[in-house]
Scaffold this motif. Sequence first.
Motif, PDB file in Angstrom:
ATOM      1  N   ASN A  35      -6.744  15.276  14.073  1.00 37.13           N
ATOM      2  CA  ASN A  35      -7.021  13.844  14.187  1.00 37.13           C
ATOM      3  C   ASN A  35      -8.205  13.472  13.301  1.00 37.13           C
ATOM      4  O   ASN A  35      -9.193  14.210  13.218  1.00 37.13           O
ATOM      5  CB  ASN A  35      -7.293  13.512  15.659  1.00 37.13           C
ATOM      6  CG  ASN A  35      -7.757  12.096  15.848  1.00 37.13           C
ATOM      7  OD1 ASN A  35      -8.944  11.818  15.710  1.00 37.13           O
ATOM      8  ND2 ASN A  35      -6.840  11.214  16.149  1.00 37.13           N
ATOM      9  N   LEU A  36      -8.122  12.322  12.656  1.00 34.51           N
ATOM     10  CA  LEU A  36      -9.164  11.881  11.722  1.00 34.51           C
ATOM     11  C   LEU A  36     -10.538  11.822  12.383  1.00 34.51           C
ATOM     12  O   LEU A  36     -11.518  12.348  11.851  1.00 34.51           O
ATOM     13  CB  LEU A  36      -8.798  10.515  11.126  1.00 34.51           C
ATOM     14  CG  LEU A  36      -9.843   9.892  10.209  1.00 34.51           C
ATOM     15  CD1 LEU A  36     -10.103  10.762   8.987  1.00 34.51           C
ATOM     16  CD2 LEU A  36      -9.396   8.499   9.795  1.00 34.51           C
TER      17      LEU A  36
ATOM     18  N   PRO B 166      -8.216   3.621   6.064  1.00 32.22           N
ATOM     19  CA  PRO B 166      -7.901   4.031   7.442  1.00 32.22           C
ATOM     20  C   PRO B 166      -6.842   3.113   8.040  1.00 32.22           C
ATOM     21  O   PRO B 166      -6.800   1.922   7.728  1.00 32.22           O
ATOM     22  CB  PRO B 166      -9.239   3.897   8.164  1.00 32.22           C
ATOM     23  CG  PRO B 166      -9.985   2.866   7.387  1.00 32.22           C
ATOM     24  CD  PRO B 166      -9.561   3.053   5.959  1.00 32.22           C
TER      25      PRO B 166
ATOM     26  N   ASN C 187      -9.228   5.178  15.833  1.00 32.05           N
ATOM     27  CA  ASN C 187      -9.845   6.282  15.090  1.00 32.05           C
ATOM     28  C   ASN C 187     -11.101   5.812  14.385  1.00 32.05           C
ATOM     29  O   ASN C 187     -12.146   6.458  14.438  1.00 32.05           O
ATOM     30  CB  ASN C 187      -8.871   6.859  14.055  1.00 32.05           C
ATOM     31  CG  ASN C 187      -7.922   7.869  14.634  1.00 32.05           C
ATOM     32  OD1 ASN C 187      -8.165   8.445  15.684  1.00 32.05           O
ATOM     33  ND2 ASN C 187      -6.828   8.083  13.942  1.00 32.05           N
ATOM     34  N   THR C 188     -11.013   4.665  13.722  1.00 32.73           N
ATOM     35  CA  THR C 188     -12.171   4.133  13.012  1.00 32.73           C
ATOM     36  C   THR C 188     -13.295   3.785  13.982  1.00 32.73           C
ATOM     37  O   THR C 188     -14.468   4.036  13.709  1.00 32.73           O
ATOM     38  CB  THR C 188     -11.767   2.914  12.157  1.00 32.73           C
ATOM     39  OG1 THR C 188     -10.767   3.342  11.213  1.00 32.73           O
ATOM     40  CG2 THR C 188     -12.950   2.339  11.409  1.00 32.73           C
TER      41      THR C 188
ATOM     42  N   SER D 219      -2.347  18.256  10.200  1.00 32.48           N
ATOM     43  CA  SER D 219      -3.765  17.895  10.184  1.00 32.48           C
ATOM     44  C   SER D 219      -4.305  17.715  11.599  1.00 32.48           C
ATOM     45  O   SER D 219      -3.549  17.566  12.549  1.00 32.48           O
ATOM     46  CB  SER D 219      -3.974  16.602   9.395  1.00 32.48           C
ATOM     47  OG  SER D 219      -3.341  15.523  10.052  1.00 32.48           O
TER      48      SER D 219
ATOM     49  N   SER E  18      -6.600   8.502   4.687  1.00 31.41           N
ATOM     50  CA  SER E  18      -5.918   7.828   5.800  1.00 31.41           C
ATOM     51  C   SER E  18      -5.196   8.830   6.690  1.00 31.41           C
ATOM     52  O   SER E  18      -4.913   9.962   6.282  1.00 31.41           O
ATOM     53  CB  SER E  18      -4.927   6.798   5.260  1.00 31.41           C
ATOM     54  OG  SER E  18      -3.833   7.443   4.634  1.00 31.41           O
ATOM     55  N   GLU E  19      -4.889   8.391   7.874  1.00 26.60           N
ATOM     56  CA  GLU E  19      -4.272   9.256   8.874  1.00 26.60           C
ATOM     57  C   GLU E  19      -2.908   9.790   8.442  1.00 26.60           C
ATOM     58  O   GLU E  19      -2.581  10.944   8.709  1.00 26.60           O
ATOM     59  CB  GLU E  19      -4.114   8.504  10.209  1.00 26.60           C
ATOM     60  CG  GLU E  19      -5.423   8.223  10.905  1.00 26.60           C
ATOM     61  CD  GLU E  19      -6.091   6.924  10.506  1.00 26.60           C
ATOM     62  OE1 GLU E  19      -6.970   6.479  11.261  1.00 26.60           O
ATOM     63  OE2 GLU E  19      -5.761   6.344   9.450  1.00 26.60           O
ATOM     64  N   SER E  20      -2.097   8.974   7.794  1.00 23.75           N
ATOM     65  CA  SER E  20      -0.740   9.423   7.469  1.00 23.75           C
ATOM     66  C   SER E  20      -0.588   9.965   6.054  1.00 23.75           C
ATOM     67  O   SER E  20       0.317  10.750   5.796  1.00 23.75           O
ATOM     68  CB  SER E  20       0.260   8.278   7.679  1.00 23.75           C
ATOM     69  OG  SER E  20       0.047   7.248   6.735  1.00 23.75           O
TER      70      SER E  20
END
Length: 153
Positions: free
Chosen positions: A131-132, A9, A14-15, A129, A101-103
């Motif tokens: 959002n995580l 991550p 986000n985490t 996508s 991961s986000e990207s």
Amino acid sequence: MFDVVLVAPEIAPNTGNVARTCAVTGARLHLVRPLGFRLSDRLLKRAGLDYWAHVAWQVHDTWDDLLAALPGARFCYLDPRGSLWYSQMDFAPGDVLVFGSESRGLPPGLMEERPGPVLRVPMRPGLRSLNLASTVALVLYEAYRQQGFPGMT
């Protein structure tokens, strides 16, 4: 009942939000290095608020370390190229929900080491996508819904 895995991550808030979701559902959280932030990051703590004390969480140095910690569990991967919508999956207690991961999403070849269903969230064409943290919440709550939300009121 469920485990949530974030592989590499990158964004602390986000985490932190995922940790909060795990706290309120009772899911265990696993973070697989490298992390794009320090665990002491104030944004990580702020997003998770005082929920960190209510999360069973663990950091794994490598993917192999994670696999060793969860032997025999069914891994369900979330990927935009998945063959099933998350809502078509029959989740079972003990399932491990794996998010990239986000990207970059999940690293190439990762799913081959522990094969499992590859799920996706339906979206309009041309968009990359969701959002995580939102995706984790969406999928995790569906998994718990299928089990009757045990331990929740």
